[in-house]
Design an enzyme around this catalytic site. Structure first.
Site, PDB file in Angstrom:
ATOM      1  N   CYS A  24      -1.175 -16.242  25.099  1.00  0.00           N
ATOM      2  CA  CYS A  24      -0.418 -17.344  24.476  1.00  0.00           C
ATOM      3  C   CYS A  24       0.593 -18.025  25.565  1.00  0.00           C
ATOM      4  CB  CYS A  24       0.596 -16.899  23.411  1.00  0.00           C
ATOM      5  SG  CYS A  24      -0.369 -16.294  21.863  1.00  0.00           S
TER       6      CYS A  24
ATOM      7  N   PHE B  80       5.134 -17.591  15.023  1.00  0.00           N
ATOM      8  CA  PHE B  80       6.007 -16.923  16.400  1.00  0.00           C
ATOM      9  C   PHE B  80       5.861 -15.516  16.200  1.00  0.00           C
ATOM     10  CE2 PHE B  80       7.796 -21.044  15.041  1.00  0.00           C
ATOM     11  CZ  PHE B  80       8.261 -21.782  16.188  1.00  0.00           C
TER      12      PHE B  80
ATOM     13  N   PHE C 120      14.051 -10.945  28.061  1.00  0.00           N
ATOM     14  CA  PHE C 120      13.252 -11.774  28.786  1.00  0.00           C
ATOM     15  C   PHE C 120      13.659 -12.133  30.031  1.00  0.00           C
ATOM     16  CE2 PHE C 120       9.479 -13.403  26.553  1.00  0.00           C
ATOM     17  CZ  PHE C 120       9.364 -12.643  25.362  1.00  0.00           C
TER      18      PHE C 120
ATOM     19  N   ARG D  31      -6.183 -10.590  27.405  1.00  0.00           N
ATOM     20  CA  ARG D  31      -6.173 -11.905  28.001  1.00  0.00           C
ATOM     21  C   ARG D  31      -5.048 -12.305  29.302  1.00  0.00           C
ATOM     22  NH1 ARG D  31      -6.399 -14.728  22.154  1.00  0.00           N
ATOM     23  NH2 ARG D  31      -4.934 -13.306  21.699  1.00  0.00           N
TER      24      ARG D  31
ATOM     25  N   LYS E 226       0.877  -6.408  27.967  1.00  0.00           N
ATOM     26  CA  LYS E 226       2.241  -5.999  27.884  1.00  0.00           C
ATOM     27  C   LYS E 226       1.773  -4.659  26.872  1.00  0.00           C
ATOM     28  CE  LYS E 226       3.442  -8.370  23.438  1.00  0.00           C
ATOM     29  NZ  LYS E 226       4.191  -9.040  22.744  1.00  0.00           N
TER      30      LYS E 226
ATOM     31  N   LYS F 137       6.619 -24.684  18.753  1.00  0.00           N
ATOM     32  CA  LYS F 137       6.091 -23.413  19.163  1.00  0.00           C
ATOM     33  C   LYS F 137       5.861 -23.575  20.620  1.00  0.00           C
ATOM     34  CE  LYS F 137       3.782 -19.525  19.631  1.00  0.00           C
ATOM     35  NZ  LYS F 137       4.441 -18.434  19.262  1.00  0.00           N
TER      36      LYS F 137
ATOM     37  N   LYS G 255      -1.262 -20.213  28.622  1.00  0.00           N
ATOM     38  CA  LYS G 255      -2.204 -21.365  28.231  1.00  0.00           C
ATOM     39  C   LYS G 255      -1.238 -22.425  27.570  1.00  0.00           C
ATOM     40  CE  LYS G 255      -3.166 -20.249  23.504  1.00  0.00           C
ATOM     41  NZ  LYS G 255      -2.679 -20.897  22.608  1.00  0.00           N
TER      42      LYS G 255
ATOM     43  N   THR H 150      -1.335 -22.698  17.825  1.00  0.00           N
ATOM     44  CA  THR H 150      -0.726 -23.169  18.619  1.00  0.00           C
ATOM     45  C   THR H 150      -1.223 -24.280  19.504  1.00  0.00           C
ATOM     46  OG1 THR H 150       0.572 -21.153  18.852  1.00  0.00           O
ATOM     47  CG2 THR H 150       1.058 -22.951  20.653  1.00  0.00           C
TER      48      THR H 150
ATOM     49  N   ASN I  51       7.646 -21.061  23.555  1.00  0.00           N
ATOM     50  CA  ASN I  51       7.053 -20.247  24.840  1.00  0.00           C
ATOM     51  C   ASN I  51       7.527 -20.924  26.067  1.00  0.00           C
ATOM     52  OD1 ASN I  51       5.754 -18.548  22.978  1.00  0.00           O
ATOM     53  ND2 ASN I  51       3.895 -19.346  23.132  1.00  0.00           N
TER      54      ASN I  51
HETATM   55  N1  NAD Z   1      -1.721 -13.559  19.279  1.00  0.00           N
HETATM   56  C1  NAD Z   1      -0.483 -14.111  18.939  1.00  0.00           C
HETATM   57  O1  NAD Z   1       0.352 -13.170  19.268  1.00  0.00           O
HETATM   58  C2  NAD Z   1      -0.208 -15.428  18.516  1.00  0.00           C
HETATM   59  C3  NAD Z   1       1.193 -15.597  18.215  1.00  0.00           C
HETATM   60  C4  NAD Z   1       1.360 -17.162  17.728  1.00  0.00           C
HETATM   61  C5  NAD Z   1       0.521 -18.090  17.853  1.00  0.00           C
HETATM   62  N2  NAD Z   1      -0.774 -17.731  18.378  1.00  0.00           N
HETATM   63  C6  NAD Z   1      -1.909 -18.838  18.002  1.00  0.00           C
HETATM   64  O2  NAD Z   1      -2.762 -18.525  17.155  1.00  0.00           O
HETATM   65  C7  NAD Z   1      -3.842 -19.007  17.529  1.00  0.00           C
HETATM   66  C8  NAD Z   1      -4.951 -17.980  17.437  1.00  0.00           C
HETATM   67  O3  NAD Z   1      -4.600 -17.005  18.253  1.00  0.00           O
HETATM   68  P1  NAD Z   1      -5.271 -15.177  18.188  1.00  0.00           P
HETATM   69  O4  NAD Z   1      -4.409 -14.719  19.187  1.00  0.00           O
HETATM   70  O5  NAD Z   1      -5.271 -14.793  16.802  1.00  0.00           O
HETATM   71  O6  NAD Z   1      -6.624 -15.655  18.848  1.00  0.00           O
HETATM   72  P2  NAD Z   1      -7.871 -14.787  18.472  1.00  0.00           P
HETATM   73  O7  NAD Z   1      -9.191 -15.057  19.526  1.00  0.00           O
HETATM   74  O8  NAD Z   1      -7.592 -13.353  18.060  1.00  0.00           O
HETATM   75  O9  NAD Z   1      -8.484 -15.192  16.883  1.00  0.00           O
HETATM   76  C9  NAD Z   1      -8.968 -16.451  17.022  1.00  0.00           C
HETATM   77  C10 NAD Z   1     -10.188 -16.109  15.691  1.00  0.00           C
HETATM   78  O10 NAD Z   1     -10.612 -17.563  15.096  1.00  0.00           O
HETATM   79  C11 NAD Z   1     -12.034 -17.254  14.840  1.00  0.00           C
HETATM   80  N3  NAD Z   1     -12.408 -18.652  14.682  1.00  0.00           N
HETATM   81  C12 NAD Z   1     -12.893 -19.609  15.694  1.00  0.00           C
HETATM   82  N4  NAD Z   1     -13.446 -20.794  14.916  1.00  0.00           N
HETATM   83  C13 NAD Z   1     -13.415 -20.630  13.824  1.00  0.00           C
HETATM   84  C14 NAD Z   1     -13.841 -21.030  12.633  1.00  0.00           C
HETATM   85  N5  NAD Z   1     -14.409 -22.471  12.799  1.00  0.00           N
HETATM   86  N6  NAD Z   1     -13.841 -20.731  11.466  1.00  0.00           N
HETATM   87  C15 NAD Z   1     -13.006 -19.430  11.388  1.00  0.00           C
HETATM   88  N7  NAD Z   1     -12.921 -18.712  12.174  1.00  0.00           N
HETATM   89  C16 NAD Z   1     -13.044 -19.090  13.626  1.00  0.00           C
HETATM   90  C17 NAD Z   1     -12.554 -16.611  16.164  1.00  0.00           C
HETATM   91  O11 NAD Z   1     -13.773 -15.992  15.604  1.00  0.00           O
HETATM   92  C18 NAD Z   1     -11.453 -15.489  16.410  1.00  0.00           C
HETATM   93  O12 NAD Z   1     -11.559 -14.432  15.612  1.00  0.00           O
HETATM   94  C19 NAD Z   1      -3.774 -19.465  18.878  1.00  0.00           C
HETATM   95  O13 NAD Z   1      -3.396 -20.862  19.003  1.00  0.00           O
HETATM   96  C20 NAD Z   1      -2.640 -18.613  19.454  1.00  0.00           C
HETATM   97  O14 NAD Z   1      -1.982 -19.515  20.667  1.00  0.00           O
HETATM   98  C21 NAD Z   1      -1.246 -16.208  18.554  1.00  0.00           C
END
Ligand code: NAD
Length: 426
Positions: A257, A146, A246, A327, A320, A201, A260, A116, A205
Protein backbone atom coordinates in the site's frame (compact mmCIF):
# COMPACT_ATOMS: atom_id res chain seq x y z
CA UNK A 1 -15.28 -8.14 -6.09
CA UNK A 2 -11.74 -9.19 -5.24
CA UNK A 3 -11.08 -11.55 -2.32
CA UNK A 4 -7.53 -10.62 -1.36
CA UNK A 5 -6.35 -9.08 1.91
CA UNK A 6 -8.96 -6.32 1.69
CA UNK A 7 -11.82 -8.06 -0.12
CA UNK A 8 -11.93 -11.31 1.87
CA UNK A 9 -11.72 -9.37 5.14
CA UNK A 10 -14.46 -6.97 4.05
CA UNK A 11 -16.70 -9.85 2.92
CA UNK A 12 -16.28 -11.56 6.29
CA UNK A 13 -16.95 -8.25 8.08
CA UNK A 14 -20.13 -7.69 6.06
CA UNK A 15 -21.38 -11.22 6.79
CA UNK A 16 -20.68 -10.68 10.51
CA UNK A 17 -22.84 -7.55 10.35
CA UNK A 18 -25.67 -9.83 9.22
CA UNK A 19 -25.69 -9.27 5.46
CA UNK A 20 -25.91 -11.94 2.78
CA UNK A 21 -22.55 -11.80 1.03
CA UNK A 22 -21.20 -13.23 -2.22
CA UNK A 23 -17.44 -12.72 -2.53
CA UNK A 24 -15.94 -13.05 -5.98
CA UNK A 25 -12.39 -13.37 -7.29
CA UNK A 26 -10.91 -14.29 -10.64
CA UNK A 27 -8.29 -16.54 -8.96
CA UNK A 28 -9.75 -20.04 -8.78
CA UNK A 29 -7.24 -21.29 -6.20
CA UNK A 30 -8.03 -18.44 -3.81
CA UNK A 31 -11.78 -19.05 -4.08
CA UNK A 32 -11.37 -22.77 -3.63
CA UNK A 33 -9.37 -22.22 -0.41
CA UNK A 34 -11.84 -19.66 0.94
CA UNK A 35 -14.79 -21.93 0.07
CA UNK A 36 -13.21 -24.66 2.19
CA UNK A 37 -12.80 -22.19 5.11
CA UNK A 38 -9.09 -21.66 4.56
CA UNK A 39 -7.54 -18.21 4.31
CA UNK A 40 -5.21 -17.76 1.35
CA UNK A 41 -3.12 -15.38 3.46
CA UNK A 42 -2.12 -14.93 7.11
CA UNK A 43 -4.24 -12.61 9.22
CA UNK A 44 -4.56 -13.08 13.00
CA UNK A 45 -8.08 -14.02 14.11
CA UNK A 46 -9.63 -13.93 10.63
CA UNK A 47 -9.70 -17.70 9.98
CA UNK A 48 -12.01 -18.31 12.91
CA UNK A 49 -14.41 -15.59 11.73
CA UNK A 50 -14.37 -17.04 8.20
CA UNK A 51 -15.50 -20.40 9.58
CA UNK A 52 -18.22 -18.73 11.64
CA UNK A 53 -19.57 -16.86 8.59
CA UNK A 54 -19.52 -19.97 6.39
CA UNK A 55 -21.41 -21.92 9.05
CA UNK A 56 -24.01 -19.15 9.28
CA UNK A 57 -24.71 -19.56 5.55
CA UNK A 58 -24.42 -15.80 5.01
CA UNK A 59 -21.15 -15.95 3.07
CA UNK A 60 -20.20 -17.78 -0.09
CA UNK A 61 -17.42 -17.49 -2.64
CA UNK A 62 -17.50 -17.62 -6.41
CA UNK A 63 -15.40 -17.04 -9.52
CA UNK A 64 -18.41 -16.06 -11.62
CA UNK A 65 -19.48 -12.46 -12.17
CA UNK A 66 -22.98 -13.77 -12.88
CA UNK A 67 -23.35 -14.93 -9.26
CA UNK A 68 -22.93 -11.35 -8.03
CA UNK A 69 -25.52 -9.68 -10.24
CA UNK A 70 -28.41 -9.65 -7.80
CA UNK A 71 -26.67 -7.71 -5.03
CA UNK A 72 -28.06 -4.35 -3.89
CA UNK A 73 -24.55 -3.10 -3.23
CA UNK A 74 -21.24 -4.13 -4.81
CA UNK A 75 -17.89 -3.40 -3.15
CA UNK A 76 -14.93 -3.35 -5.52
CA UNK A 77 -11.82 -4.48 -3.59
CA UNK A 78 -9.48 -5.45 -6.44
CA UNK A 79 -5.76 -4.66 -6.54
CA UNK A 80 -4.29 -1.34 -7.72
CA UNK A 81 -0.53 -2.06 -7.86
CA UNK A 82 2.09 0.24 -9.30
CA UNK A 83 2.15 0.26 -13.10
CA UNK A 84 5.50 -1.26 -14.17
CA UNK A 85 7.88 1.45 -15.39
CA UNK A 86 5.70 4.26 -14.06
CA UNK A 87 4.76 5.94 -10.79
CA UNK A 88 1.05 5.60 -11.65
CA UNK A 89 -1.34 2.99 -10.30
CA UNK A 90 -2.35 0.20 -12.64
CA UNK A 91 -6.13 0.53 -12.78
CA UNK A 92 -6.87 -2.27 -15.20
CA UNK A 93 -8.42 -4.53 -12.54
CA UNK A 94 -10.66 -1.73 -11.26
CA UNK A 95 -11.78 -0.94 -14.80
CA UNK A 96 -12.52 -4.59 -15.55
CA UNK A 97 -14.49 -5.03 -12.34
CA UNK A 98 -16.66 -1.95 -12.97
CA UNK A 99 -17.14 -2.87 -16.64
CA UNK A 100 -18.09 -6.49 -15.99
CA UNK A 101 -20.50 -5.48 -13.24
CA UNK A 102 -22.08 -2.68 -15.27
CA UNK A 103 -22.67 -5.04 -18.21
CA UNK A 104 -24.62 -7.42 -16.00
CA UNK A 105 -26.50 -5.30 -13.46
CA UNK A 106 -30.03 -4.47 -14.51
CA UNK A 107 -31.44 -3.04 -11.24
CA UNK A 108 -30.77 0.21 -9.35
CA UNK A 109 -27.70 -1.09 -7.48
CA UNK A 110 -24.71 0.85 -6.21
CA UNK A 111 -21.13 -0.01 -7.09
CA UNK A 112 -18.84 1.16 -4.30
CA UNK A 113 -15.09 1.38 -4.81
CA UNK A 114 -13.01 0.36 -1.78
CA UNK A 115 -9.67 -0.04 -3.58
CA UNK A 116 -7.18 2.78 -3.09
CA UNK A 117 -7.14 4.80 -6.30
CA UNK A 118 -5.87 8.12 -7.67
CA UNK A 119 -8.34 10.99 -7.56
CA UNK A 120 -10.65 11.10 -10.55
CA UNK A 121 -10.98 7.30 -10.79
CA UNK A 122 -14.57 7.27 -9.45
CA UNK A 123 -15.56 9.83 -12.09
CA UNK A 124 -14.05 7.62 -14.81
CA UNK A 125 -15.76 4.54 -13.39
CA UNK A 126 -19.11 6.39 -13.40
CA UNK A 127 -18.62 7.01 -17.14
CA UNK A 128 -17.83 3.32 -17.69
CA UNK A 129 -20.98 2.37 -15.81
CA UNK A 130 -23.11 4.85 -17.82
CA UNK A 131 -21.69 3.40 -21.04
CA UNK A 132 -22.22 -0.28 -20.18
CA UNK A 133 -25.23 -0.51 -17.88
CA UNK A 134 -28.74 -1.01 -19.19
CA UNK A 135 -30.15 0.62 -16.03
CA UNK A 136 -29.43 4.38 -15.77
CA UNK A 137 -30.06 4.24 -12.01
CA UNK A 138 -26.85 2.25 -11.29
CA UNK A 139 -24.62 4.57 -9.22
CA UNK A 140 -20.95 4.77 -8.26
CA UNK A 141 -19.73 5.66 -4.74
CA UNK A 142 -16.34 5.46 -3.00
CA UNK A 143 -15.78 4.09 0.50
CA UNK A 144 -12.00 3.87 1.01
CA UNK A 145 -10.62 1.27 3.39
CA UNK A 146 -8.21 1.98 6.22
CA UNK A 147 -7.61 -1.53 7.60
CA UNK A 148 -4.07 -2.53 8.54
CA UNK A 149 -2.74 -6.01 7.80
CA UNK A 150 -2.07 -7.75 11.10
CA UNK A 151 -4.99 -5.86 12.71
CA UNK A 152 -7.53 -6.27 9.95
CA UNK A 153 -10.21 -7.89 12.14
CA UNK A 154 -10.30 -5.07 14.66
CA UNK A 155 -10.03 -2.40 11.98
CA UNK A 156 -12.93 -3.91 10.01
CA UNK A 157 -15.28 -4.49 12.92
CA UNK A 158 -14.35 -1.34 14.84
CA UNK A 159 -13.07 1.17 12.29
CA UNK A 160 -12.05 4.58 13.65
CA UNK A 161 -13.91 6.35 10.81
CA UNK A 162 -16.05 5.62 7.77
CA UNK A 163 -15.71 7.75 4.67
CA UNK A 164 -18.65 7.83 2.26
CA UNK A 165 -17.88 9.43 -1.07
CA UNK A 166 -21.34 9.73 -2.62
CA UNK A 167 -23.06 11.60 -5.40
CA UNK A 168 -26.68 11.18 -4.16
CA UNK A 169 -28.66 10.99 -0.87
CA UNK A 170 -29.77 7.50 -1.94
CA UNK A 171 -26.15 6.22 -1.98
CA UNK A 172 -25.50 7.72 1.47
CA UNK A 173 -28.68 6.12 2.84
CA UNK A 174 -27.70 2.71 1.50
CA UNK A 175 -24.14 2.91 2.89
CA UNK A 176 -25.47 4.04 6.28
CA UNK A 177 -27.84 1.06 6.28
CA UNK A 178 -25.04 -1.37 5.40
CA UNK A 179 -22.77 -0.11 8.19
CA UNK A 180 -25.60 0.59 10.68
CA UNK A 181 -24.34 -1.55 13.62
CA UNK A 182 -20.90 0.08 13.39
CA UNK A 183 -22.33 3.60 13.12
CA UNK A 184 -24.67 2.94 16.06
CA UNK A 185 -21.64 2.04 18.17
CA UNK A 186 -20.37 5.59 17.60
CA UNK A 187 -18.03 5.31 14.61
CA UNK A 188 -17.75 8.77 13.00
CA UNK A 189 -18.90 9.07 9.38
CA UNK A 190 -17.53 11.64 6.97
CA UNK A 191 -19.84 12.16 4.00
CA UNK A 192 -18.27 13.83 1.01
CA UNK A 193 -17.95 13.61 -2.76
CA UNK A 194 -16.15 10.71 -4.46
CA UNK A 195 -13.03 12.71 -5.37
CA UNK A 196 -12.45 13.81 -1.78
CA UNK A 197 -13.13 10.28 -0.52
CA UNK A 198 -10.50 8.87 -2.87
CA UNK A 199 -8.02 11.46 -1.66
CA UNK A 200 -8.64 10.81 2.08
CA UNK A 201 -7.08 7.36 1.82
CA UNK A 202 -4.13 8.40 -0.30
CA UNK A 203 -3.36 11.42 1.88
CA UNK A 204 -3.61 9.35 5.09
CA UNK A 205 -1.02 6.93 3.69
CA UNK A 206 1.19 9.77 2.47
CA UNK A 207 1.11 11.39 5.91
CA UNK A 208 2.07 8.16 7.68
CA UNK A 209 4.87 7.59 5.18
CA UNK A 210 6.05 11.16 5.70
CA UNK A 211 6.25 10.62 9.46
CA UNK A 212 8.46 7.57 9.00
CA UNK A 213 10.69 9.30 6.48
CA UNK A 214 10.88 12.41 8.66
CA UNK A 215 12.33 10.48 11.59
CA UNK A 216 14.66 8.66 9.19
CA UNK A 217 15.82 12.06 7.89
CA UNK A 218 16.58 12.96 11.54
CA UNK A 219 18.37 9.61 11.89
CA UNK A 220 20.62 10.63 9.01
CA UNK A 221 21.45 13.90 10.79
CA UNK A 222 22.08 11.98 14.02
CA UNK A 223 24.48 9.62 12.25
CA UNK A 224 26.31 12.55 10.70
CA UNK A 225 26.62 14.48 13.97
CA UNK A 226 26.98 11.77 16.61
CA UNK A 227 23.53 12.49 18.10
CA UNK A 228 21.28 9.56 19.11
CA UNK A 229 17.99 9.21 17.26
CA UNK A 230 16.33 7.00 19.89
CA UNK A 231 16.18 9.52 22.76
CA UNK A 232 15.39 12.15 20.12
CA UNK A 233 12.38 10.08 19.03
CA UNK A 234 11.26 9.62 22.61
CA UNK A 235 11.53 13.35 23.26
CA UNK A 236 9.54 14.21 20.12
CA UNK A 237 6.90 11.61 20.91
CA UNK A 238 5.93 13.23 24.22
CA UNK A 239 4.56 16.18 22.24
CA UNK A 240 1.00 15.10 21.56
CA UNK A 241 0.90 17.24 18.42
CA UNK A 242 3.61 14.93 17.05
CA UNK A 243 2.90 11.61 18.80
CA UNK A 244 5.16 8.57 19.15
CA UNK A 245 3.42 6.28 16.65
CA UNK A 246 4.92 5.84 13.20
CA UNK A 247 8.00 7.66 14.44
CA UNK A 248 10.23 4.58 14.19
CA UNK A 249 13.70 5.19 12.76
CA UNK A 250 15.04 2.19 10.86
CA UNK A 251 14.61 0.31 7.64
CA UNK A 252 11.45 2.18 6.70
CA UNK A 253 8.14 1.23 5.19
CA UNK A 254 7.12 -1.17 2.44
CA UNK A 255 4.14 -3.37 1.63
CA UNK A 256 1.39 -3.40 -0.94
CA UNK A 257 0.00 0.00 0.00
CA UNK A 258 2.21 2.86 1.26
CA UNK A 259 4.92 2.84 -1.44
CA UNK A 260 2.59 2.50 -4.44
CA UNK A 261 0.03 4.94 -3.03
CA UNK A 262 2.76 7.48 -2.41
CA UNK A 263 4.08 7.11 -5.96
CA UNK A 264 0.60 7.39 -7.48
CA UNK A 265 0.07 10.59 -5.47
CA UNK A 266 3.39 11.92 -6.72
CA UNK A 267 2.35 11.19 -10.34
CA UNK A 268 -1.04 12.79 -9.74
CA UNK A 269 0.54 15.97 -8.28
CA UNK A 270 2.97 16.17 -11.22
CA UNK A 271 0.09 15.74 -13.73
CA UNK A 272 -1.72 18.60 -12.02
CA UNK A 273 1.36 20.79 -12.40
CA UNK A 274 1.86 20.86 -8.61
CA UNK A 275 5.59 20.32 -8.77
CA UNK A 276 6.29 21.34 -5.16
CA UNK A 277 3.80 18.75 -3.89
CA UNK A 278 5.26 16.09 -6.19
CA UNK A 279 8.75 16.95 -4.88
CA UNK A 280 7.67 16.61 -1.24
CA UNK A 281 6.17 13.17 -1.88
CA UNK A 282 9.12 12.05 -3.99
CA UNK A 283 11.55 12.92 -1.17
CA UNK A 284 9.52 10.85 1.31
CA UNK A 285 9.89 7.86 -1.04
CA UNK A 286 13.54 8.55 -1.70
CA UNK A 287 14.53 8.88 1.99
CA UNK A 288 12.65 5.66 2.66
CA UNK A 289 14.48 3.75 -0.07
CA UNK A 290 17.84 5.17 1.06
CA UNK A 291 17.46 3.29 4.35
CA UNK A 292 17.65 -0.03 2.54
CA UNK A 293 20.96 0.99 1.02
CA UNK A 294 22.19 2.20 4.43
CA UNK A 295 21.32 -1.19 5.97
CA UNK A 296 23.39 -2.88 3.29
CA UNK A 297 26.34 -0.56 4.00
CA UNK A 298 26.20 -1.13 7.77
CA UNK A 299 26.05 -4.89 7.20
CA UNK A 300 29.06 -4.68 4.93
CA UNK A 301 30.97 -2.72 7.57
CA UNK A 302 30.20 -5.38 10.16
CA UNK A 303 31.57 -7.98 7.74
CA UNK A 304 34.85 -6.10 7.43
CA UNK A 305 34.17 -4.56 4.00
CA UNK A 306 32.69 -7.25 1.75
CA UNK A 307 29.73 -9.60 1.38
CA UNK A 308 31.60 -11.89 -1.02
CA UNK A 309 31.48 -15.48 0.23
CA UNK A 310 29.99 -14.46 3.60
CA UNK A 311 27.03 -16.23 5.15
CA UNK A 312 24.26 -13.75 6.02
CA UNK A 313 21.24 -14.67 8.12
CA UNK A 314 18.26 -12.44 7.27
CA UNK A 315 15.53 -12.41 9.91
CA UNK A 316 12.28 -11.31 8.32
CA UNK A 317 10.73 -11.48 4.89
CA UNK A 318 7.32 -9.88 5.53
CA UNK A 319 7.17 -6.11 5.10
CA UNK A 320 6.10 -5.81 8.75
CA UNK A 321 5.30 -8.23 11.61
CA UNK A 322 1.98 -10.11 11.82
CA UNK A 323 1.50 -10.48 8.08
CA UNK A 324 2.75 -12.80 5.34
CA UNK A 325 2.69 -9.95 2.81
CA UNK A 326 6.07 -9.58 1.10
CA UNK A 327 5.05 -6.93 -1.45
CA UNK A 328 7.80 -4.29 -1.60
CA UNK A 329 9.29 -5.72 1.59
CA UNK A 330 12.35 -3.78 2.85
CA UNK A 331 13.65 -6.98 4.48
CA UNK A 332 13.56 -8.95 1.23
CA UNK A 333 15.05 -6.01 -0.68
CA UNK A 334 18.08 -6.01 1.64
CA UNK A 335 18.38 -9.82 1.44
CA UNK A 336 18.27 -9.68 -2.36
CA UNK A 337 20.87 -6.87 -2.44
CA UNK A 338 23.26 -8.85 -0.18
CA UNK A 339 22.76 -11.89 -2.44
CA UNK A 340 23.62 -9.69 -5.45
CA UNK A 341 26.89 -8.84 -3.67
CA UNK A 342 27.65 -12.57 -3.58
CA UNK A 343 26.73 -13.25 0.02
CA UNK A 344 25.18 -16.61 0.89
CA UNK A 345 21.84 -15.34 2.22
CA UNK A 346 19.60 -17.53 4.40
CA UNK A 347 16.19 -16.13 5.34
CA UNK A 348 13.78 -17.01 8.10
CA UNK A 349 10.30 -15.56 8.69
CA UNK A 350 7.61 -16.99 10.99
CA UNK A 351 4.82 -16.88 8.35
CA UNK A 352 5.96 -15.26 5.10
CA UNK A 353 8.35 -17.93 3.83
CA UNK A 354 6.09 -19.34 1.09
CA UNK A 355 5.37 -15.92 -0.38
CA UNK A 356 9.05 -14.99 -0.13
CA UNK A 357 10.11 -18.23 -1.87
CA UNK A 358 7.65 -17.54 -4.69
CA UNK A 359 9.00 -14.00 -5.11
CA UNK A 360 12.69 -14.91 -4.67
CA UNK A 361 13.40 -18.59 -5.32
CA UNK A 362 17.09 -17.72 -5.77
CA UNK A 363 17.50 -17.20 -2.00
CA UNK A 364 17.86 -19.90 0.65
CA UNK A 365 15.28 -20.32 3.39
CA UNK A 366 15.49 -21.92 6.86
CA UNK A 367 12.69 -23.17 9.09
CA UNK A 368 14.05 -21.75 12.36
CA UNK A 369 16.10 -18.79 13.58
CA UNK A 370 18.89 -21.09 14.75
CA UNK A 371 19.02 -22.95 11.43
CA UNK A 372 19.13 -19.64 9.52
CA UNK A 373 21.91 -18.33 11.78
CA UNK A 374 23.98 -21.49 11.56
CA UNK A 375 27.61 -20.58 10.69
CA UNK A 376 26.48 -17.01 9.88
CA UNK A 377 29.05 -14.23 9.59
CA UNK A 378 26.29 -11.66 10.05
CA UNK A 379 22.73 -11.73 11.44
CA UNK A 380 20.38 -9.02 10.11
CA UNK A 381 17.12 -8.33 11.93
CA UNK A 382 15.00 -6.69 9.25
CA UNK A 383 11.36 -7.30 10.30
CA UNK A 384 10.54 -6.74 13.98
CA UNK A 385 8.64 -9.94 14.76
CA UNK A 386 8.39 -10.50 18.53
CA UNK A 387 10.29 -13.81 18.30
CA UNK A 388 13.26 -11.95 16.82
CA UNK A 389 13.16 -9.21 19.46
CA UNK A 390 13.09 -11.90 22.16
CA UNK A 391 16.08 -13.86 20.74
CA UNK A 392 18.68 -14.94 23.28
CA UNK A 393 22.11 -13.58 22.25
CA UNK A 394 23.87 -16.27 24.32
CA UNK A 395 22.01 -19.06 22.51
CA UNK A 396 22.62 -17.54 19.10
CA UNK A 397 26.34 -17.21 19.92
CA UNK A 398 26.63 -20.99 19.87
CA UNK A 399 25.43 -21.30 16.28
CA UNK A 400 26.95 -18.37 14.35
CA UNK A 401 30.49 -18.19 12.98
CA UNK A 402 30.96 -14.51 13.92
CA UNK A 403 28.95 -12.50 16.42
CA UNK A 404 27.85 -9.61 14.17
CA UNK A 405 24.32 -8.32 14.40
CA UNK A 406 22.63 -5.57 12.43
CA UNK A 407 19.38 -4.33 14.01
CA UNK A 408 17.42 -2.76 11.14
CA UNK A 409 14.46 -1.88 13.34
CA UNK A 410 16.09 -0.52 16.51
CA UNK A 411 14.21 -3.35 18.15
CA UNK A 412 16.88 -5.07 20.26
CA UNK A 413 18.46 -4.01 23.54
CA UNK A 414 22.07 -3.27 22.51
CA UNK A 415 23.43 -3.79 26.05
CA UNK A 416 22.28 -7.44 26.05
CA UNK A 417 24.04 -8.11 22.76
CA UNK A 418 27.22 -6.27 23.75
CA UNK A 419 27.27 -8.22 27.03
CA UNK A 420 27.15 -11.49 25.06
CA UNK A 421 30.13 -10.41 22.98
CA UNK A 422 28.33 -9.29 19.83
CA UNK A 423 29.26 -6.42 17.49
CA UNK A 424 25.99 -4.52 17.32
CA UNK A 425 24.98 -1.90 14.74
CA UNK A 426 21.60 -0.27 14.19
N1 NAD B 1 -3.99 -4.89 2.05
C1 NAD B 1 -4.36 -3.88 2.81
O1 NAD B 1 -4.03 -3.82 4.00
C2 NAD B 1 -5.20 -2.76 2.26
C3 NAD B 1 -5.73 -1.81 3.13
C4 NAD B 1 -6.49 -0.76 2.61
C5 NAD B 1 -6.69 -0.66 1.23
N2 NAD B 1 -6.11 -1.59 0.41
C6 NAD B 1 -6.35 -1.45 -1.03
O2 NAD B 1 -7.23 -2.47 -1.41
C7 NAD B 1 -6.96 -2.89 -2.75
C8 NAD B 1 -6.73 -4.39 -2.77
O3 NAD B 1 -5.57 -4.66 -2.00
P1 NAD B 1 -5.24 -6.11 -1.46
O4 NAD B 1 -4.09 -5.96 -0.54
O5 NAD B 1 -6.49 -6.78 -0.99
O6 NAD B 1 -4.75 -6.81 -2.83
P2 NAD B 1 -4.73 -8.38 -3.17
O7 NAD B 1 -3.82 -8.51 -4.32
O8 NAD B 1 -4.52 -9.18 -1.93
O9 NAD B 1 -6.24 -8.66 -3.65
C9 NAD B 1 -6.77 -8.20 -4.86
C10 NAD B 1 -7.65 -9.32 -5.43
O10 NAD B 1 -8.44 -8.83 -6.52
C11 NAD B 1 -8.63 -9.91 -7.42
N3 NAD B 1 -9.13 -9.40 -8.70
C12 NAD B 1 -8.47 -8.73 -9.65
N4 NAD B 1 -9.29 -8.41 -10.66
C13 NAD B 1 -10.52 -8.88 -10.34
C14 NAD B 1 -11.80 -8.84 -10.95
N5 NAD B 1 -11.98 -8.24 -12.13
N6 NAD B 1 -12.83 -9.40 -10.33
C15 NAD B 1 -12.66 -10.01 -9.13
N7 NAD B 1 -11.49 -10.08 -8.49
C16 NAD B 1 -10.42 -9.52 -9.08
C17 NAD B 1 -7.24 -10.55 -7.47
O11 NAD B 1 -7.30 -11.84 -8.00
C18 NAD B 1 -6.84 -10.50 -5.99
O12 NAD B 1 -7.20 -11.67 -5.32
C19 NAD B 1 -5.76 -2.06 -3.21
O13 NAD B 1 -6.23 -0.93 -3.87
C20 NAD B 1 -5.11 -1.65 -1.90
O14 NAD B 1 -4.37 -0.48 -2.02
C21 NAD B 1 -5.41 -2.65 0.88
Amino acid sequence: MGSGYLGATHAIGMALLGHDVVAMDIEKEKISLLSSCELPFFEPGLGELLRKCMESGRLRFTTSYDDTVEADIHFVCVGTPQLPGSLNADLRWVETAFTELARRICSPAIIVGKSTVPTGTARRMAEIVRRHSSDPRVEVAWNPEFLREGRAVEDTLKPNRLIFGVESPHAEKLLRAVYRPIIERGCPVVVTDCTTAELTKVSANAFLAMKISFINAMAKICEATGADVLPLTEALGYDDRIGRRFLGPGLGFGGGCLPKDLRALCACAADLGLDDVALLIRQVDSINLSRRHRALVLGRELLGGTYVGKRVCVLGAAFKPNTDDVRDSPALAVGVAAHAENAHVVIHDPVAMNNAKRAHPELEYAETIVEAASEADLVMLLTDWTEFIDMDPELLSTTVRSRNIFDGRNALTPERWHAAGWNYRA
